[in-house]
Design a protein around this motif. Structure first.
Motif, PDB file in Angstrom:
ATOM      1  N   VAL A 251       4.785  -0.460 -18.831  1.00  0.00           N
ATOM      2  CA  VAL A 251       5.916  -1.238 -18.886  1.00  0.00           C
ATOM      3  C   VAL A 251       5.492  -2.795 -19.020  1.00  0.00           C
ATOM      4  CG1 VAL A 251       8.168  -2.090 -17.926  1.00  0.00           C
ATOM      5  CG2 VAL A 251       7.404   0.225 -17.927  1.00  0.00           C
ATOM      6  N   ARG A 252       5.947  -3.673 -20.071  1.00  0.00           N
ATOM      7  CA  ARG A 252       5.604  -4.972 -20.258  1.00  0.00           C
ATOM      8  C   ARG A 252       6.681  -5.846 -19.725  1.00  0.00           C
ATOM      9  NH1 ARG A 252       1.043  -4.023 -20.825  1.00  0.00           N
ATOM     10  NH2 ARG A 252       0.611  -6.098 -21.453  1.00  0.00           N
ATOM     11  N   PRO A 253       5.949  -7.134 -19.532  1.00  0.00           N
ATOM     12  CA  PRO A 253       6.907  -8.039 -18.721  1.00  0.00           C
ATOM     13  C   PRO A 253       8.444  -8.260 -19.458  1.00  0.00           C
ATOM     14  CG  PRO A 253       4.640  -8.856 -18.971  1.00  0.00           C
ATOM     15  CD  PRO A 253       4.724  -7.622 -19.615  1.00  0.00           C
ATOM     16  N   THR A 254       8.246  -8.147 -20.823  1.00  0.00           N
ATOM     17  CA  THR A 254       9.360  -8.349 -21.586  1.00  0.00           C
ATOM     18  C   THR A 254      10.509  -7.067 -21.776  1.00  0.00           C
ATOM     19  OG1 THR A 254       8.224  -7.874 -23.587  1.00  0.00           O
ATOM     20  CG2 THR A 254       8.637 -10.301 -23.087  1.00  0.00           C
ATOM     21  N   ASP A 255       9.934  -5.964 -21.152  1.00  0.00           N
ATOM     22  CA  ASP A 255      10.915  -4.776 -21.156  1.00  0.00           C
ATOM     23  C   ASP A 255      11.835  -4.722 -20.212  1.00  0.00           C
ATOM     24  OD1 ASP A 255       9.143  -3.601 -23.247  1.00  0.00           O
ATOM     25  OD2 ASP A 255       7.667  -2.567 -21.664  1.00  0.00           O
TER      26      ASP A 255
ATOM     27  N   VAL B  48      14.226  -2.344 -17.922  1.00  0.00           N
ATOM     28  CA  VAL B  48      14.010  -0.929 -17.227  1.00  0.00           C
ATOM     29  C   VAL B  48      15.058  -0.642 -16.284  1.00  0.00           C
ATOM     30  CG1 VAL B  48      11.557  -1.075 -17.210  1.00  0.00           C
ATOM     31  CG2 VAL B  48      12.671  -2.113 -15.276  1.00  0.00           C
ATOM     32  N   GLY B  49      15.467   0.338 -15.848  1.00  0.00           N
ATOM     33  CA  GLY B  49      16.106   0.716 -14.768  1.00  0.00           C
ATOM     34  C   GLY B  49      15.276   1.564 -14.077  1.00  0.00           C
ATOM     35  N   VAL B  50      15.846   1.385 -12.666  1.00  0.00           N
ATOM     36  CA  VAL B  50      15.160   1.888 -11.350  1.00  0.00           C
ATOM     37  C   VAL B  50      16.141   2.749 -10.700  1.00  0.00           C
ATOM     38  CG1 VAL B  50      13.917   1.642  -9.389  1.00  0.00           C
ATOM     39  CG2 VAL B  50      13.587   0.117 -11.077  1.00  0.00           C
ATOM     40  N   ALA B  51      15.735   4.207 -10.838  1.00  0.00           N
ATOM     41  CA  ALA B  51      16.711   5.175 -10.056  1.00  0.00           C
ATOM     42  C   ALA B  51      15.973   5.461  -8.656  1.00  0.00           C
ATOM     43  CB  ALA B  51      16.777   6.565 -10.842  1.00  0.00           C
ATOM     44  N   VAL B  52      16.774   5.488  -7.698  1.00  0.00           N
ATOM     45  CA  VAL B  52      16.236   5.545  -6.294  1.00  0.00           C
ATOM     46  C   VAL B  52      16.838   6.923  -5.695  1.00  0.00           C
ATOM     47  CG1 VAL B  52      15.949   4.749  -4.011  1.00  0.00           C
ATOM     48  CG2 VAL B  52      16.188   3.016  -5.964  1.00  0.00           C
TER      49      VAL B  52
ATOM     50  N   LEU C 172       0.908  -1.045  -0.174  1.00  0.00           N
ATOM     51  CA  LEU C 172       0.121   0.095  -0.016  1.00  0.00           C
ATOM     52  C   LEU C 172       0.901   1.333  -0.120  1.00  0.00           C
ATOM     53  CD1 LEU C 172      -2.441  -1.526   2.439  1.00  0.00           C
ATOM     54  CD2 LEU C 172      -3.119  -0.810   0.324  1.00  0.00           C
ATOM     55  N   CYS C 173       2.132   1.043   0.247  1.00  0.00           N
ATOM     56  CA  CYS C 173       3.025   2.378   0.100  1.00  0.00           C
ATOM     57  C   CYS C 173       4.397   2.153  -0.683  1.00  0.00           C
ATOM     58  CB  CYS C 173       3.417   2.920   1.605  1.00  0.00           C
ATOM     59  SG  CYS C 173       4.313   4.291   1.636  1.00  0.00           S
ATOM     60  N   GLY C 174       5.188   1.391  -0.217  1.00  0.00           N
ATOM     61  CA  GLY C 174       6.545   1.047  -0.925  1.00  0.00           C
ATOM     62  C   GLY C 174       5.991   0.412  -2.180  1.00  0.00           C
ATOM     63  N   GLY C 175       5.237  -0.806  -2.266  1.00  0.00           N
ATOM     64  CA  GLY C 175       4.953  -1.264  -3.218  1.00  0.00           C
ATOM     65  C   GLY C 175       4.216  -0.607  -4.359  1.00  0.00           C
ATOM     66  N   VAL C 176       3.088   0.234  -3.844  1.00  0.00           N
ATOM     67  CA  VAL C 176       2.527   0.794  -5.174  1.00  0.00           C
ATOM     68  C   VAL C 176       3.357   2.083  -5.465  1.00  0.00           C
ATOM     69  CG1 VAL C 176       1.255   2.842  -3.573  1.00  0.00           C
ATOM     70  CG2 VAL C 176      -0.078   1.799  -5.673  1.00  0.00           C
ATOM     71  N   THR C 177       4.333   2.647  -4.894  1.00  0.00           N
ATOM     72  CA  THR C 177       5.360   3.485  -5.278  1.00  0.00           C
ATOM     73  C   THR C 177       6.110   2.919  -6.476  1.00  0.00           C
ATOM     74  OG1 THR C 177       5.308   4.549  -3.092  1.00  0.00           O
ATOM     75  CG2 THR C 177       7.169   5.259  -4.617  1.00  0.00           C
ATOM     76  N   VAL C 178       6.546   1.800  -6.255  1.00  0.00           N
ATOM     77  CA  VAL C 178       7.119   1.152  -7.506  1.00  0.00           C
ATOM     78  C   VAL C 178       6.379   0.699  -8.580  1.00  0.00           C
ATOM     79  CG1 VAL C 178       8.644  -0.671  -8.015  1.00  0.00           C
ATOM     80  CG2 VAL C 178       9.220   0.389  -5.806  1.00  0.00           C
TER      81      VAL C 178
END
Ligand code: ZN
Ligand code: ZN
Length: 176
Positions: free
Chosen positions: A164-168, A170-174, A149-155
């Motif tokens: 974003v598709r399962p085959t894409d 991606v990079g995640v900048a924190v 409900l917080c960290g999960g939905v933020t990502v």
């Protein structure tokens, strides 16, 4: 209504202490939730310590709340007594502005943060406006469901928003 038993910080940088507060009459749009489990997030610590200068005291943290609907206001809809729900960072909004009516109620100018000027889920019960009490499947473990409900939905939010598709790749900048 009986008083709500909660853990509260009475002032900035204070330890949480047991407290009781009177929630008053249930607003027509609100539901009351019996808390089953509540995760802890760094934003809870930021509010306890008033790091952002917006905290209100006594502050009852907890915005990864999983519980069951125990009471519904006269205007609350879409939920039933006993239904399992979760409440994240937001606990209410105006429900009539452009943002609210387009599914972006988290951007509502009158958005009510669950733990600022409102009491959160480190408690036996808490309240939220009914659209903000999100149905949670019974089969989901409460401890696992809370952080969604917080960290999960933020990502997950941006992955969904930008399709974003399962085959894409991606990079995640924190930040922070
Ligand atoms: Zn959080
Ligand atoms: Zn609104």
């Amino acid at each position: 209504m009986a008083k709500i038993k909660a853990w509260a910080a009475k002032a900035a940088k204070q330890k949480l202490e047991p407290c009781e507060y009177d929630p008053g009459p249930l607003n027509a749009d609100d539901v009351e939730i019996v808390v089953e489990n509540c995760g802890i997030c760094h934003s809870d610590l930021s509010i306890i310590d008033n790091e952002w200068g917006i905290s209100t005291y006594p502050a009852v943290p907890g915005h990864e709340v999983i519980g069951r609907v125990a009471a519904m206001g006269a205007g609350a809809q879409g939920l039933t007594i006993g239904q399992r729900v979760g409440v994240g960072w937001g606990a209410g909004s105006c429900m009539h502005c452009r943002e609210c009516l387009s599914g972006n109620q988290n951007l509502c100018a009158e958005n009510v943060p669950t733990i600022v000027g409102h009491q959160g889920g480190f408690a036996d019960r808490m309240r939220a406006q009914w659209p903000w009490a999100i149905p949670i499947p019974d089969g989901l473990n409460a401890k696992d469901a809370g952080p969604l409900l917080c960290g999960g939905v933020t990502v997950f939010g941006p992955l969904h928003q930008f399709d974003v598709r399962p085959t894409d790749r991606v990079g995640v900048a924190v930040v922070g």
